[in-house]
Design an enzyme around this catalytic site. Structure first.
Site, PDB file in Angstrom:
ATOM      1  N   ARG A  96       0.835  -1.212   0.000  1.00 17.04           N
ATOM      2  CA  ARG A  96       0.000   0.000   0.000  1.00 17.04           C
ATOM      3  C   ARG A  96       0.862   1.252   0.000  1.00 17.04           C
ATOM      4  NH1 ARG A  96      -5.202  -1.639   2.845  1.00 17.04           N
ATOM      5  NH2 ARG A  96      -4.623  -3.617   3.780  1.00 17.04           N
ATOM      6  N   GLY A 105      -7.804   6.990  -0.615  1.00 11.56           N
ATOM      7  CA  GLY A 105      -8.236   6.378  -1.867  1.00 11.56           C
ATOM      8  C   GLY A 105      -7.568   6.930  -3.108  1.00 11.56           C
ATOM      9  N   MET A 107      -4.326   6.638  -4.066  1.00 10.78           N
ATOM     10  CA  MET A 107      -3.281   5.836  -4.706  1.00 10.78           C
ATOM     11  C   MET A 107      -3.627   4.359  -4.623  1.00 10.78           C
ATOM     12  SD  MET A 107       0.157   7.894  -3.975  1.00 10.78           S
ATOM     13  CE  MET A 107      -0.104   8.030  -2.260  1.00 10.78           C
ATOM     14  N   ARG A 352      -4.726   6.827  12.420  1.00  9.21           N
ATOM     15  CA  ARG A 352      -4.284   8.175  12.034  1.00  9.21           C
ATOM     16  C   ARG A 352      -5.278   9.164  12.628  1.00  9.21           C
ATOM     17  NH1 ARG A 352      -5.965   7.405   5.713  1.00  9.21           N
ATOM     18  NH2 ARG A 352      -8.168   7.173   6.084  1.00  9.21           N
ATOM     19  N   HIS A 468     -16.634   6.429  -0.231  1.00  3.86           N
ATOM     20  CA  HIS A 468     -15.825   7.493  -0.843  1.00  3.86           C
ATOM     21  C   HIS A 468     -16.569   8.836  -0.827  1.00  3.86           C
ATOM     22  CE1 HIS A 468     -14.322   9.879  -4.266  1.00  3.86           C
ATOM     23  NE2 HIS A 468     -13.145   9.478  -3.800  1.00  3.86           N
ATOM     24  N   CYS A 844      -6.339  44.768   2.489  1.00  5.55           N
ATOM     25  CA  CYS A 844      -7.762  44.665   2.180  1.00  5.55           C
ATOM     26  C   CYS A 844      -8.049  43.975   0.865  1.00  5.55           C
ATOM     27  CB  CYS A 844      -8.436  46.031   2.231  1.00  5.55           C
ATOM     28  SG  CYS A 844      -7.812  47.143   0.961  1.00  5.55           S
ATOM     29  N   TYR A 864      -3.694  44.901  10.932  1.00  2.78           N
ATOM     30  CA  TYR A 864      -4.981  44.224  10.751  1.00  2.78           C
ATOM     31  C   TYR A 864      -5.080  43.612   9.371  1.00  2.78           C
ATOM     32  CZ  TYR A 864      -6.487  48.245   7.966  1.00  2.78           C
ATOM     33  OH  TYR A 864      -6.587  49.204   6.997  1.00  2.78           O
TER      34      TYR A 864
HETATM   35  C1  PEP Z   1      -7.203  45.728  -4.184  1.00  4.73           C
HETATM   36  O1  PEP Z   1      -6.789  46.159  -5.268  1.00  4.73           O
HETATM   37  O2  PEP Z   1      -6.631  44.823  -3.562  1.00  4.73           O
HETATM   38  C2  PEP Z   1      -8.408  46.281  -3.586  1.00  4.73           C
HETATM   39  C3  PEP Z   1      -8.799  45.891  -2.396  1.00  4.73           C
HETATM   40  O3  PEP Z   1      -9.140  47.127  -4.341  1.00  4.73           O
HETATM   41  P1  PEP Z   1     -10.121  46.660  -5.497  1.00  4.73           P
HETATM   42  O4  PEP Z   1     -10.256  45.168  -5.421  1.00  4.73           O
HETATM   43  O5  PEP Z   1     -11.402  47.355  -5.248  1.00  4.73           O
HETATM   44  O6  PEP Z   1      -9.407  47.111  -6.716  1.00  4.73           O
END
Ligand code: PEP
Ligand code: MG
Length: 886
Positions: A96, A105, A107, A352, A468, A844, A864
Site C-alpha cells: 500500500r 483512496g 493511490m 491516524r 468514498h 484589504c 490588521y
Molecule cells: C485591491 O486592489 O486589492 C483592492 C482591495 O481594491 P479593489 O479590489 O477594489 O481594486
C-alpha cells in the site's frame, strides 16, 4: 549506506510516529502501534526518500534497495513463521501507499500478493477452505493486472458476469472453488492475450511490480489533482508499506472494519464505525455491501436488524475498544482506525488522526482542552480555519415544508439546493456556467473529485458513512447524502427514480446532509448559529491573536453580518459599489458623462445626500470601531451606459441628445480600463468628486457621533496612488473640506487620511508616500495584478494551466505570492515605518481572508487584515494560529 527500509511488528519497530516525513503517515503509525505492543501484522516501510530517488533516476531504484527488502522479508517471515515465495507456508503480502499527508483512496493498493498456481494450493490447505483460496487468487489477479499491469478491471468484470451466467449464479459468493478455477484460467488467458505476457507467477517479480506501481501512482491524475486541491507538494513523495496479509474473509469468525474513536460528523465522544463479516478491507470503503454498526448503541440508534460487532464478537470488540481509547490518549486526538479480525484474532491495520467535519473538529478540540488533554492554544491550532466555511453553510429552516422524496445517510452536514446532474463532467460544465448543481451518482470514486468539487451537494444511492462520497464530501465541506437506497439512478435515461415519480437532469432538488433527507425543489434555509463550541474556540483564538480583523463591506447588511461574525471595523468600503442601485446609477452616469465641472457638480449634488446617509448608517452599525472609506475607484467602463436604453435614459436625465451622449460615451472608452482613468487619477482630474465624498463622510461622522454617542474617527483612503504628489494633491482637498465642515458645524472632527498600496511604485516609494499617509492598506488584488502584469479579470484561464503545468503552485490572486508581492509589502512596511513609526498598516485585498496570506501578514507585522464578512471567523482563527506559530 542509506537506510531505505524500516521494519515493524511483534512489539517493536525501527521507526516511530516521529518519522512521518520519512515513513509516511501510515508507516510511521504502524511503527508506533508496534512500539506500543499492539497487534500489528509485521511488515516493512520503504521510505519516501526512495520515491524521490525513483523519480530523480528515471523511475528506477537505488542499488541497495533489493537487499534491504529481502532482509526485511526474511524478518517478516521469521515473525509469521512463513516464507515469501514458499509453496508450503507462503507469506502473502499487502502493498500500500502512504504519504506524509493522508490522501484517502488516491493511490493504489495490491492485496494477496505472493499468490500463484502453487501457493494457492497451500493457502487452501492452510485455511481449510479451497473456495476462499481461489477467490483470493482471482481478486489478486484482478487487482494486480489493473494496478500494476494497467489492464482495465472492466475486462475481468465482464468475464465474471459471463461465467456467473454460464454457471447460473447471481452472486460472487455463489461460486464454488472449481468454478473460481475456471474463472482464473480465463483471467490468466485474457492477461496474456491483452498484454502479450503471462500473469507473473514469480512472487519476487510480483512484489517489485507492485512497489513500482505504488511509486508510479504518486503521479497519477487522481493523486495530482488531490495534491493540488490540498496544497501537498509533489516532492513529498509516498512511502510503500509491505505487510503480512491477514484475512477478514476467512468465514464467519472473521471481519474487517473502519472506526473513529469519536463521531467524525458531530464530534460526539462515542466510538463510531462500521464493519463487514467475512470481507476484505476494500469492501467496506467501496460501499458495495452496506456495513453493520460496531457498537450496540449505534445499532439501536440506526434501528438496524443486523448485529453489532459488540454482540457478534464480544472479545474482539472489547480488545478493540480498549485499543481505541489507548490510541486516542496516546495521540491526544480522535483516531481513524482500520482493523481486521481473522478467525477471532484482532489485527490493527492503521491509525491516524481522523478527518472530521468542522463541527466535529470544534467539539473535539473544545472537549479535549476542557478535559486537560490538550491546551487551549493547541485546541485553537487543531481547527483548520478554512473548514469553518462549512459551519457558515445554510441549513434547512425547521419550519419549512419538506417534500421528502428519499432518504439516505447524513454523510456531510449542511443543506444545498441545485439542479440534478448525473456525471462529474456535467457538474463541472454547469458550475462553470454559473449554475448550482447536485451531483447524483450510484456511488462516487476518486475519478469524480472534480465534479464533487463543482457541486453544491452530493447524493449517492449506495454506500455507507465511510464510502468514498461521504469521506470526501466531509473533507470538502460539501453537503452530502449517501446510500439513499430508496432512490434509483438510471444512467441510460438520465433519470432519478423516486417515490414521487421520475426526476430528470436539470430538475431541482435539495439534499440535507445533516438528516440524510432528499427533498424535491428548493427549500427555505437558515443561516447558521455561531455559538457553542464555535464561540468557545473563537474566544480562545481572540485571546491568542495580535492582529485585528476588519471586514470589506459597504452595505448595511454586510456590515451587520460582519459584526455578528466578530469584525472589529471596516477595512475597505468600496464607495463605487454604492452606486449601482435604483436611480443612483443614473446620477452616477450623469456625473461621469458630464463634460464640464458644472454638470459634474450638479450630479454630485444629487449623490451627496445618498452618500451621507449611507455613511451615517455604516458608522452607526460599526459603533465607533474604525471605518475606512475609500474614495471612488471605478474602472470607468463599469459605469458607462451600454444598451441603447441606458444611453437614452442618461441622455434624457442630462437633457442632451442621444447622439451627443453616444459620442461622450465613446470618448470615455478606454482600451485598458484597469490601468486607465481610475483611482486617485479621477480625483486629480475632477477634485469635486473627492470633495463631495469627503463632505459626505465628515457630515456623516458628525451625525452618527451625535446619534450613537460613539466617537467616530473616519479613515479616508485614496486609491491607486503611485506618486507621493498624487496623495498630497488629494489630501489637500480633503483637509480643506474638513476645515469647511468643521467651521459649518462648529465642531472638531478627528480623521485620518491614508492610501492604498496597490502599485509597485507606491511600495518602492513608501517612505515618501508615508510623509502624507497616516495609514497604508495593501490592495493586494491590484498589487498582484500590477506586479505580475497579469489582468485580474482575464487570469483565471491561463493560471489554471500554469498550476496544471507546475509553473505556479497556487493562484497568486487567492494566496499571496510571498516571494514577489510579499517582498513589495515588506519593503513598503519598512519604508513606511521609517518615515512614520506608528503608521497603521493593513491589508484589504482578497488575500485578507486567506489563511496562508494571513500568516504572512502576521510575520510582516501588519496591524490588521480585512476580508469579506463570511471570512471573518476564518481570519480570526487564522490570525490566532499565525500568532501562536511565532
Ligand atoms: C485591491 O486592489 O486589492 C483592492 C482591495 O481594491 P479593489 O479590489 O477594489 O481594486
Ligand atoms: Mg484596487
Amino acid at each position: 549506506m542509506t537506510k531505505w527500509v524500516y521494519t515493524f511488528g511483534d512489539g517493536q519497530a525501527e521507526g516511530s510516529a516521529g518519522d512521518r516525513n520519512l515513513l509516511g503517515g501510515k508507516g510511521a503509525n504502524l511503527a508506533e502501534m508496534s512500539n506500543l505492543d499492539l497487534p500489528v501484522p509485521p511488515g516493512m516501510t520503504i521510505t519516501t526518500e526512495v520515491c524521490g530517488w525513483y523519480y530523480d533516476n528515471g523511475r528506477s531504484f537505488p542499488a541497495e534497495l533489493a537487499d534491504q527488502v529481502s532482509a526485511a522479508l526474511e524478518h517478516i517471515g521469521k515473525l509469521t513463521g512463513r516464507t515469501f515465495g514458499d509453496t508450503e507456508r507462503p507469506l502473502l503480502l499487502s502493498v500500500r501507499s502512504g504519504g506524509r499527508a493522508s490522501m484517502p483512496g488516491m493511490m493504489d493498493t495490491v492485496l494477496n500478493l505472493g499468490l500463484n498456481d502453487h501457493s494457492v494450493l497451500a493457502m487452501a490447505r492452510d485455511a481449510g477452505d479451497e473456495r476462499f483460496a481461489y477467490d483470493s487468487y482471482r481478486r489478486f489477479i484482478q487487482m494486480y493486472s489493473d494496478v500494476v499491469m494497467g489492464l482495465d478491471h472492466g475486462v475481468f468484470e465482464e468475464i465474471l458476469d459471463d461465467e456467473k451466467a454460464r454457471f447460473g449464479h447471481e452472486l460472487d459468493t455463489d461460486l464454488s472453488a472449481d468454478e473460481w478455477k475456471q474463472v482464473i484460467a480465463r483471467y490468466k488467458q485474457t492477461v496474456e492475450e491483452e498484454l502479450d505476457e503471462p500473469f507473473p507467477q514469480d512472487p519476487v517479480k510480483q512484489l517489485w511490480g507492485a512497489i513500482g506501481a505504488v511509486f508510479s501512482s504518486w503521479m497519477n491524475a487522481r493523486a495530482v489533482t488531490y495534491r493540488q486541491l490540498h496544497n501537498i507538494p509533489a516532492e513529498w513523495g509516498t512511502a510503500v508499506n509491505v505487510q503480512a496479509m491477514v484475512f477478514g474473509n476467512l468465514g464467519d469468525t472473521s471481519a474487517t472494519g473502519v472506526a473513529f474513536t469519536r463521531n467524525p460528523s458531530t464530534g460526539e465522544n462515542k466510538l463510531y464505525g462500521e464493519f463487514l463479516v467475512n470481507a476484505q478491507g476494500e469492501d467496506v470503503v467501496a460501499g458495495i455491501r452496506t456495513p453493520q454498526n460496531i457498537t450496540e448503541e449505534a445499532r439501536l440508534e440506526a434501528a438496524s436488524d443486523r448485529p453489532s460487532l459488540e454482540k457478534l464478537m464480544p472479545d474482539a470488540f472489547g480488545e478493540f475498544n480498549n485499543i481505541c481509547q489507548r490510541l486516542e490518549n496516546h495521540y491526544r486526538d480522535m483516531q481513524d482506525l482500520e482493523f481486521t479480525i481473522e478467525r477471532g484474532k484482532l489485527w490493527m491495520l492503521q491509525t491516524r488522526s481522523g478527518k472530521r467535519t468542522a463541527k466535529a473538529a470544534l467539539k473535539i478540540a473544545v472537549e479535549l482542552a476542557e478535559a486537560g488533554v490538550i491546551t487551549k492554544e493547541e485546541a485553537v491550532r487543531r481547527v483548520d480555519p478554512a473548514s469553518l466555511d462549512q459551519l457558515l453553510h445554510p441549513t434547512i429552516d425547521p419550519h419549512a415544508v419538506r417534500d421528502v422524496i428519499g432518504a439516505g445517510l447524513p454523510a456531510s452536514p449542511g443543506a444545498a439546493t441545485g439542479e440534478i446532474v448525473f456525471t462529474s463532467e456535467e457538474a463541472v460544465a454547469m458550475a462553470e456556467a454559473g449554475l448550482k448543481v447536485i451531483l447524483v451518482r450510484v456511488e462516487t470514486s476518486p475519478e469524480d473529485i472534480h465534479g464533487m468539487h463543482a457541486a453544491e451537494g452530493i447524493l449517492t444511492t449506495r454506500g455507507g458513512m465511510t464510502s468514498h462520497a461521504a469521506v470526501v464530501a466531509r473533507g470538502m465541506g460539501t453537503p452530502c447524502v449517501s446510500g439513499a437506497g430508496s432512490l434509483r439512478v438510471d444512467m441510460r435515461s438520465e433519470t432519478l427514480l423516486t417515490v414521487a415519480g421520475p426526476l430528470k437532469k436539470g430538475d431541482i432538488i435539495t439534499v440535507d446532509g445533516s438528516t440524510g433527507q432528499v427533498l424535491k425543489g428548493a427549500v427555505a434555509m437558515l443561516q447558521p448559529e455561531l455559538s457553542g463550541d464555535f464561540g468557545q474556540i473563537m474566544e480562545w483564538a481572540d485571546a491568542a491573536r495580535r492582529m485585528k480583523i476588519r471586514t470589506n463591506a459597504e452595505t448595511p447588511a454586510d456590515a451587520r453580518a460582519a459584526r455578528s461574525f466578530g469584525a472589529e471595523g471596516i477595512g475597505l468600503c468600496r464607495t463605487e459599489h454604492m452606486f449601482f442601485e435604483g436611480d443612483r446609477i443614473i446620477a452616477m452616469r450623469e456625473m461621469i458623462l458630464a463634460d464640464n465641472e458644472k454638470g459634474r457638480r450638479s450630479a454630485l449634488e444629487k449623490l451627496l445626500p445618498m452618500q451621507r446617509s449611507d455613511f451615517t448608517e455604516l458608522f452607526e452599525i460599526m459603533k465607533g470601531t474604525p471605518v475606512t472609506i475609500r474614495l471612488l475607484d471605478p474602472p470607468l467602463h463599469e459605469f458607462l451606459p451600454k444598451s441603447e436604453e441606458e444611453i437614452t435614459e442618461v441622455a434624457t436625465a442630462m437633457d442632451v441628445s442621444i447622439d451627443q451622449m453616444r459620442e461622450r460615451t465613446e470618448a470615455l472608452h478606454e482600451f485598458n480600463p484597469m490601468l486607465g482613468h481610475r483611482g486617485c487619477r479621477l480625483a486629480i482630474s475632477y477634485p469635486e468628486i473627492a470633495e463631495m465624498q469627503a463632505r459626505a463622510i465628515f457630515e456623516a461622522a458628525i451625525e452618527a457621533g451625535r446619534s450613537s454617542g460613539e466617537h467616530v474617527v473616519p479613515e479616508i483612503m485614496v486609491p491607486l496612488v503611485g506618486l507621493m504628489e498624487e496623495l498630497r494633491f488629494v489630501k489637500a482637498r480633503i483637509d480643506a473640506v474638513a476645515a469647511e465642515v468643521m467651521g459649518e458645524a462648529g465642531q472638531k472632527i478627528e480623521y485620518l487620511v491614508g492610501t492604498m498600496i496597490e502599485l509597485p511604485r507606491a511600495a518602492i516609494r513608501a517612505h515618501r508616500i508615508a510623509e502624507e499617509a497616516e495609514f497604508f492598506s495593501f490592495g493586494t488584488n491590484d498589487l498582484t495584478q500590477t506586479t505580475f502584469g497579469i489582468s485580474r479579470d482575464d487570469a483565471a484561464g491561463f493560471l489554471t494551466t500554469y498550476q496544471q503545468k507546475g509553473i505556479i503552485e497556487q493562484d497568486p490572486f487567492v494566496s499571496i505570492d510571498i516571494d514577489g508581492v510579499g517582498e513589495l509589502i515588506e519593503i513598503a512596511t519598512q519604508k513606511g515605518r521609517a518615515t512614520r513609526p506608528h503608521i497603521k498598516l493593513g491589508i484589504c485585498g482578497e488575500h485578507g481572508g486567506d489563511p496562508q496570506s494571513i500568516r504572512f501578514c502576521e510575520k510582516t507585522g501588519l496591524d490588521y487584515v480585512s476580508c469579506s464578512p463570511f471570512r471573518v471567523p476564518i481570519a480570526r482563527l487564522a490570525a490566532a494560529q499565525a500568532a501562536l506559530e511565532k
